[in-house]
Motif scaffolding. Structure first.
Motif, short mmCIF file in Angstrom:
data_model
loop_
_atom_site.label_atom_id
_atom_site.label_comp_id
_atom_site.label_asym_id
_atom_site.label_seq_id
_atom_site.Cartn_x
_atom_site.Cartn_y
_atom_site.Cartn_z
N TRP A 262 76.24 -0.26 -17.23
CA TRP A 262 76.02 -0.01 -18.66
C TRP A 262 75.90 1.48 -18.95
O TRP A 262 76.51 1.99 -19.90
N TYR A 265 79.25 3.09 -18.54
CA TYR A 265 80.15 2.69 -19.62
C TYR A 265 79.83 3.44 -20.91
O TYR A 265 80.73 3.93 -21.61
N VAL A 266 78.54 3.56 -21.24
CA VAL A 266 78.13 4.26 -22.47
C VAL A 266 78.50 5.73 -22.40
O VAL A 266 79.02 6.31 -23.38
N ASN A 278 76.04 6.14 -30.41
CA ASN A 278 76.00 5.36 -29.17
C ASN A 278 74.56 5.14 -28.72
O ASN A 278 73.60 5.66 -29.32
N PHE A 279 74.39 4.40 -27.66
CA PHE A 279 73.10 4.00 -27.14
C PHE A 279 72.29 5.20 -26.65
O PHE A 279 71.07 5.27 -26.86
N CYS A 297 67.44 1.19 -19.11
CA CYS A 297 68.67 0.41 -18.97
C CYS A 297 68.38 -0.96 -18.35
O CYS A 297 68.93 -1.99 -18.81
N ALA A 315 72.57 -2.58 -28.80
CA ALA A 315 73.87 -1.90 -28.83
C ALA A 315 74.10 -1.26 -30.19
O ALA A 315 73.72 -1.83 -31.23
N TYR A 319 82.00 -1.29 -29.27
CA TYR A 319 82.30 -1.32 -27.83
C TYR A 319 81.10 -1.84 -27.04
O TYR A 319 81.25 -2.69 -26.15
N GLU A 320 79.94 -1.32 -27.38
CA GLU A 320 78.72 -1.76 -26.68
C GLU A 320 78.39 -3.21 -27.01
O GLU A 320 77.90 -3.95 -26.14
N PHE A 323 80.41 -5.47 -24.78
CA PHE A 323 79.83 -5.52 -23.44
C PHE A 323 78.62 -6.45 -23.40
O PHE A 323 78.44 -7.21 -22.45
N CYS A 324 77.78 -6.39 -24.46
CA CYS A 324 76.58 -7.24 -24.50
C CYS A 324 76.94 -8.72 -24.63
O CYS A 324 76.24 -9.59 -24.09
#
Length: 636
Positions: A262, A265-266, A278-279, A297, A315, A319-320, A323-324
């Motif tokens: 994660w 990826y972020v 973003n995160f 995380c 998220a 995009y996030e 993933f979730c």
């Protein structure tokens, strides 16, 4: 003319592998002998105290002008080759090797965890610590020692040949292990090195397989005089607790793996896709150290994986969110699987007093024998336990087996299981075809395809396993038919020096004990088995069902058995050293008399059945005539 034979000592744990090559030319011959303790020694002893290498002897035996060995005979030279470098090979089951493997598996887990952390959070540590150098050297040592360590193939054979070990290693882990030890950090490519180390991820489960608490509980079961219900519950709780610990460790590592993935990826979206919302930036995680980032995380991934989702971390872009969604799909499936395992565990605890414990009964049986006759020899106890363990594992029938082994034909043909009995006949046959399809196809002459004999007899089949032991000795009666599905067996006899002379070898698809079961004569030869998996059928079940229900099949198959027995006996008697006595002629005479009696019995039984069939037809005709008279006469 080329003759070859093999000699084994009859009563020895270690056997001799003797190969004789006789070349008759100009009235002279040469004989080569190879003496062995377990498989073979590297050299072959020549009678004139000379030695030649095994490879040269094999080439000599397979030369174009000589008789080539077939595939079955060549299997013996495979046994010779696999132990070629036994003196220089490390045994895989030795205690130092087991401890070394456990230690290396711990280092594998450490290496994977650190590689994930360094790859995801991009921690640059220019100081190469002493411990990291030590880990790197240990993996190099493991790679080298693998070329000197035996392995067990799929047939259960111990391979102790450098060439075979190297080929096996090259086809499996050699490339991955070599790439994982490359020190690419020195060349300025640390991420590539961490990525290549990730191949060790596939080896992580080995540690849990090596340290299995079931080995401890099984040892306690076998060394207890009796096993009470409380002890059984305790052992079950210990085993299930161990499974729960493995499950928790798997979940924790999976969360750690997804956490690193994660974060990677972020940051990939943030740096390369220029996604500013973003995160990381939203929660200001760059202002904290890597330990805090990892904990955040893992907290976010674990709450998402368990479908809890407190909302304090979430998220921040599409995009996030995608993933979730992937994580939640995995989490829901994993949670359902874990709950089902817990439910099955509770059910096992509830039924533990009701279900019959086969191992407990076996332990009680052995303890009762030891109380009466003293301590059972360890080798005998090991063979008894191995027999029942194989039987329980490979018993295809279970409760479908017919427990009635009496001489009553009705009891032999009756289906004892109520579930199978309640099915229509066609479904019953389809179920039995599903269970024994491989045996029905490999032994078509015995089972047949035209009648229902195979469905009647398969309810009496029991699994058997033999390895490096005699199935049947010369002069003994065989109380069951052995349908050999896998492995190979040697047929031969014992000479005056009590050596076992090989006359013929068989692979899968043969039946042992036919002459004893059908011709009622002692075995004219001995059979020694190697890795044999078979099904056994009691002799009275075969003969009773065939005589009473399938007399024509009995006649035909007895003709096949007579011809086959005569051919095998001719092969055995044609070998030098076979002792011919008056008893042999008496056995042949008894075989012919018994065969005549069987033919008379079966023919008489067949005639009675034909008379009864004609009587039923006449009775039916009389009934039809009576009905016609009533129709013509009309009601009174």
């Amino acid at each position: 003319m080329v003759k070859y034979s093999r000699v084994f000592p009859a009563k020895s744990k270690d056997f001799e592998f003797v190969s004789k090559y006789q070349k008759l030319a100009a009235g002279s011959f040469m004989t080569f002998e190879c003496l062995d303790t377990e498989y073979a020694q590297p050299d072959i002893q020549f009678r004139k105290s000379k030695t030649i290498r095994a490879s040269k002897l094999i080439k000599l035996l397979t030369f174009k002008k000589t008789k080539r060995l077939d595939e079955e005979n060549f299997d013996f030279y495979e046994r010779y080759d696999i132990a070629k470098h036994e003196k220089f090979i490390i045994k895989c089951d030795s205690k130092p090797k087991i401890l070394f493997n456990i230690f290396m598996n711990i280092l594998v887990i450490y290496s994977v965890i650190m590689s994930l952390f360094l790859l995801a959070f991009e921690v640059v540590d220019k100081t190469f610590t002493v411990f990291e150098i030590f880990v790197w050297l240990m993996f190099i040592i493991e790679l080298i020692l693998t070329f000197f360590t035996e392995f067990v193939d799929e047939k259960g054979k111990s391979i102790k040949n450098f060439r075979i070990i190297a080929i096996k290693y090259a086809k499996t882990w050699l490339l991955f292990d070599f790439l994982a030890i490359l020190p690419l950090s020195y060349t300025g490519n640390p991420n590539t090195e961490y990525f290549l180390r990730m191949s060790r991820l596939l080896k992580m489960s080995r540690l849990f397989y090596m340290i299995d608490v079931r080995n401890v509980t099984n040892y306690l079961r076998l060394n207890s005089k009796t096993i009470s219900k409380k002890q059984r519950i305790l052992y079950l709780i210990i085993e299930k607790s161990w499974d729960l610990i493995i499950e928790i460790c798997s979940i924790m590592f999976f969360c750690y793996f997804l956490s690193c993935l994660w974060w990677y990826y972020v940051n990939l979206l943030r740096d390369y896709r220029k996604v500013h919302y973003n995160f990381v930036d939203f929660y200001g995680l760059n202002d904290f150290d890597t330990n805090h980032q990892l904990i955040v995380c893992m907290y976010f991934i674990f709450t998402t994986l368990m479908t809890v989702g407190y909302g304090d971390y979430s998220a921040r872009n599409s995009y996030e969110m995608g993933f979730c969604i992937f994580i939640m799909l995995i989490g829901s499936a994993w949670l359902a699987l874990t709950i089902s395992r817990v439910i099955s565990f509770v059910k096992e605890l509830e039924k533990i007093g009701e279900v019959k414990d086969n191992l407990n009964d076996l332990v009680v049986f052995i303890n009762n024998l030891e109380n009466i006759h003293g301590v059972m020899p360890s080798l005998l106890k090991k063979k008894v336990l191995a027999h029942f363990n194989y039987y329980w594992k490979h018993d295809r029938l279970g409760r479908l087996a017919n427990p009635d082994w009496t001489r009553d034909i009705h009891g032999l043909l009756e289906i004892s299981d109520e579930t199978l009995k309640s099915l229509p006949k066609k479904l019953q046959q389809n179920t039995l075809d599903y269970l024994f399809k491989d045996y029905f196809n490999n032994f078509t002459k015995f089972f047949g395809t035209e009648d229902e004999f195979r469905y009647d007899i398969c309810l009496h089949m029991q699994p058997r396993f033999y390895d490096n032991e005699y199935i049947l000795l010369q002069g003994d009666f065989c109380q069951e038919l052995l349908l050999m599905q896998k492995g190979y067996a040697l047929m031969g006899f014992h000479d005056e020096n009590d050596n076992f002379i090989i006359c013929q070898n068989f692979s899968s698809g043969i039946i042992i004990g036919e002459s004893s079961v059908f011709l009622k004569m002692p075995s004219f030869a001995s059979y020694k088995a190697y890795d044999v998996e078979a099904m056994a059928i009691p002799d009275h079940a075969v003969t009773k069902i065939l005589r009473e229900k399938y007399p024509a099949r009995m006649l035909n198959y007895m003709d096949i058995v007579r011809n086959r027995t005569a051919s095998l006996m001719a092969n055995v008697e044609g070998h030098e050293g076979y002792i011919k006595t008056d008893a042999r002629h008496k056995l042949l005479w008894q075989m012919s008399i018994k065969s005549t009696e069987d033919d008379q019995y079966i023919s008489h039984n067949k005639r009675l059945k034909d008379i009864y069939k004609k009587f039923k037809e006449m009775k039916k005709q009389l009934k039809d005539m009576h009905d016609e008279i009533l129709i013509i006469k009309g009601p009174e």
